[in-house]
Motif scaffolding. Structure first.
Motif, PDB file in Angstrom:
ATOM      1  N   SER A  41      -6.909   5.682  -2.711  1.00 32.74           N
ATOM      2  CA  SER A  41      -8.123   4.712  -3.377  1.00 32.74           C
ATOM      3  C   SER A  41      -7.597   3.446  -3.464  1.00 32.74           C
ATOM      4  O   SER A  41      -8.529   2.417  -3.598  1.00 32.74           O
ATOM      5  CB  SER A  41      -8.351   5.225  -4.953  1.00 32.74           C
ATOM      6  OG  SER A  41      -6.911   4.901  -5.578  1.00 32.74           O
ATOM      7  N   GLY A  42      -6.374   3.175  -3.113  1.00 24.73           N
ATOM      8  CA  GLY A  42      -5.821   1.595  -3.152  1.00 24.73           C
ATOM      9  C   GLY A  42      -5.046   1.379  -4.614  1.00 24.73           C
ATOM     10  O   GLY A  42      -4.623   0.364  -4.928  1.00 24.73           O
ATOM     11  N   LEU A  43      -4.872   2.548  -5.260  1.00 30.43           N
ATOM     12  CA  LEU A  43      -4.130   2.304  -6.319  1.00 30.43           C
ATOM     13  C   LEU A  43      -2.604   2.016  -6.095  1.00 30.43           C
ATOM     14  O   LEU A  43      -1.890   2.999  -5.196  1.00 30.43           O
ATOM     15  CB  LEU A  43      -4.098   3.532  -7.285  1.00 30.43           C
ATOM     16  CG  LEU A  43      -3.252   3.748  -8.612  1.00 30.43           C
ATOM     17  CD1 LEU A  43      -3.879   2.489  -9.547  1.00 30.43           C
ATOM     18  CD2 LEU A  43      -3.175   4.929  -9.211  1.00 30.43           C
ATOM     19  N   PRO A  44      -1.766   1.011  -6.520  1.00 26.50           N
ATOM     20  CA  PRO A  44      -0.228   0.812  -6.036  1.00 26.50           C
ATOM     21  C   PRO A  44       0.495   1.982  -6.669  1.00 26.50           C
ATOM     22  O   PRO A  44       0.207   1.898  -7.825  1.00 26.50           O
ATOM     23  CB  PRO A  44      -0.089  -0.384  -6.332  1.00 26.50           C
ATOM     24  CG  PRO A  44      -0.994  -0.793  -7.357  1.00 26.50           C
ATOM     25  CD  PRO A  44      -2.515   0.093  -7.042  1.00 26.50           C
ATOM     26  N   LEU A  45       1.591   2.442  -6.079  1.00 27.09           N
ATOM     27  CA  LEU A  45       2.302   3.607  -6.701  1.00 27.09           C
ATOM     28  C   LEU A  45       3.727   3.129  -6.624  1.00 27.09           C
ATOM     29  O   LEU A  45       4.542   3.745  -7.524  1.00 27.09           O
ATOM     30  CB  LEU A  45       2.046   4.943  -5.861  1.00 27.09           C
ATOM     31  CG  LEU A  45       0.521   5.328  -5.781  1.00 27.09           C
ATOM     32  CD1 LEU A  45       0.486   6.798  -4.894  1.00 27.09           C
ATOM     33  CD2 LEU A  45       0.048   5.932  -7.448  1.00 27.09           C
TER      34      LEU A  45
END
Length: 353
Positions: A293-297
């Protein structure tokens, strides 16, 4: 979420708060996340998918349908035929919760409540300013890091920017404000987001000078990235002590981008739990790992020299990288490059450098 939110008409604030992290840093809450459901609809806990999620209206190749799955979090919209089969290309950054209570005219009556203790940082009372219609953003602090819950498509807002709210406190009434939503599909759109930077306005002025004005400060949807709040609700029910870092540690990494070292890189300061690796304390660049999704982890120090953001990894797949990165990159997985859109989003992380 990045691509889907990027394509939304720009929202505006009637009341906006653009405080820096330090100014918003009221006494830290613990890392324990105690969430309440925002409405009376609790079917998510009883296996009631179609009873919990609001259906969407789909027309795929002339075949019309109303799948409730389109109200879930994730890539659940806009199917596209590929050589690997049908791929859902549009990311839905939150969950759409069905209406339970209506008056004799069919108008929604569901009360909307805060999912956790927090502070109202954003309210939009002008439906035409956003696909979300009338909506509210509340900031929560868990273990010192900021997270924002967003409540969309409201008919009535009963809190103001700056208000402190408690978990389960009334804040609004459900509605169907926003583009393309009819009364029959009245629902609450709920998100739980991380914020990318407090330099958002400067970045927007540089890259979107010819677009509509940014009326809503750092709470523009481009600057907010959502996590899977439905799965979080379910896992918290099984493990009440679960923290956000523990929860996101389960997410699969789909791609990694090397970004130049910058004093404006806020993610490590806002979410220090993302930083991993025992490398140099003065890295030449940072490797940021993202969910699809583009969520930084994850953020790792690196000795790699880069002048501009560049892709260093994409999950092996027969699909084009655009389907694996929410449009941030394109090309085959072994020869991928950032799109113009992707370059801009990566620059957002370190702007104005």
């Amino acid at each position: 979420m990045l691509l889907a939110v990027f394509s939304l008409p720009l929202s505006a604030l009637t009341q906006t708060e653009t405080a820096t992290p330090k100014e918003l840093a009221s006494p830290d809450q613990s890392g324990v996340v105690d969430l309440a459901l925002p409405t009376d609809n609790d079917a998510i806990f009883h296996g009631g998918g179609p009873d919990f999620y609001q259906y969407i209206e789909r027309d795929y190749r002339g075949e019309k349908s109303t799948p409730w799955q389109g109200g879930q979090y994730g890539f659940v919209r806009d199917p596209e035929e590929t050589s690997s089969g049908i791929v859902y290309t549009r990311f839905h950054e939150g969950i759409d919760i069905r209406c339970l209570h209506r008056d004799e005219n069919g108008e929604p009556l569901d009360e909307v409540r805060a999912i956790a203790d927090g502070k109202v940082v954003y309210t939009n009372a002008v439906p035409g300013y956003s696909n979300y219609g009338k909506y509210i953003v509340i900031e929560h602090r868990w273990d010192g890091s900021p997270y924002s819950s967003l409540y969309g498509h409201l008919s009535k807002i009963d809190v103001r920017t700056g208000d402190t709210v408690r978990r389960d406190q009334h804040i609004a009434v459900m509605g169907y404000t926003g583009a393309g939503i009819k009364r029959a599909r009245a629902h609450l759109h709920l998100e739980l987001n991380l914020i990318l930077t407090h330099k958002f306005q400067e970045w927007y002025d540089a890259f979107h000078a010819n677009d509509d004005p940014n009326h809503h400060g750092i709470y523009n949807g481009i600057n907010l990235v959502g996590l899977d709040i439905a799965r979080l609700y379910l896992e918290l029910r099984e493990k009440p002590s679960l923290t956000i870092p523990q929860f996101l540690n389960q997410e699969e990494i789909f791609y990694k981008v090397a970004i130049p070292k910058s004093r404006y890189f806020e993610l490590p300061k806002l979410y220090p739990w993302m930083v991993s690796g025992s490398g140099t304390t003065d890295p030449r660049s940072w490797i940021v790992s993202f969910a699809r999704s583009g969520l930084p982890l994850r953020i790792e120090p690196s000795e790699r020299r880069v002048k501009e953001p560049e892709v260093v990894y994409v999950k092996p797949s027969a699909l084009d990288a655009s389907h694996l990165t929410n449009g941030v990159a394109t090309g085959p997985a072994n020869h991928t490059h950032l799109t113009e859109h992707g370059q801009q989003l990566m620059r957002l992380l370190i702007y104005p450098d």
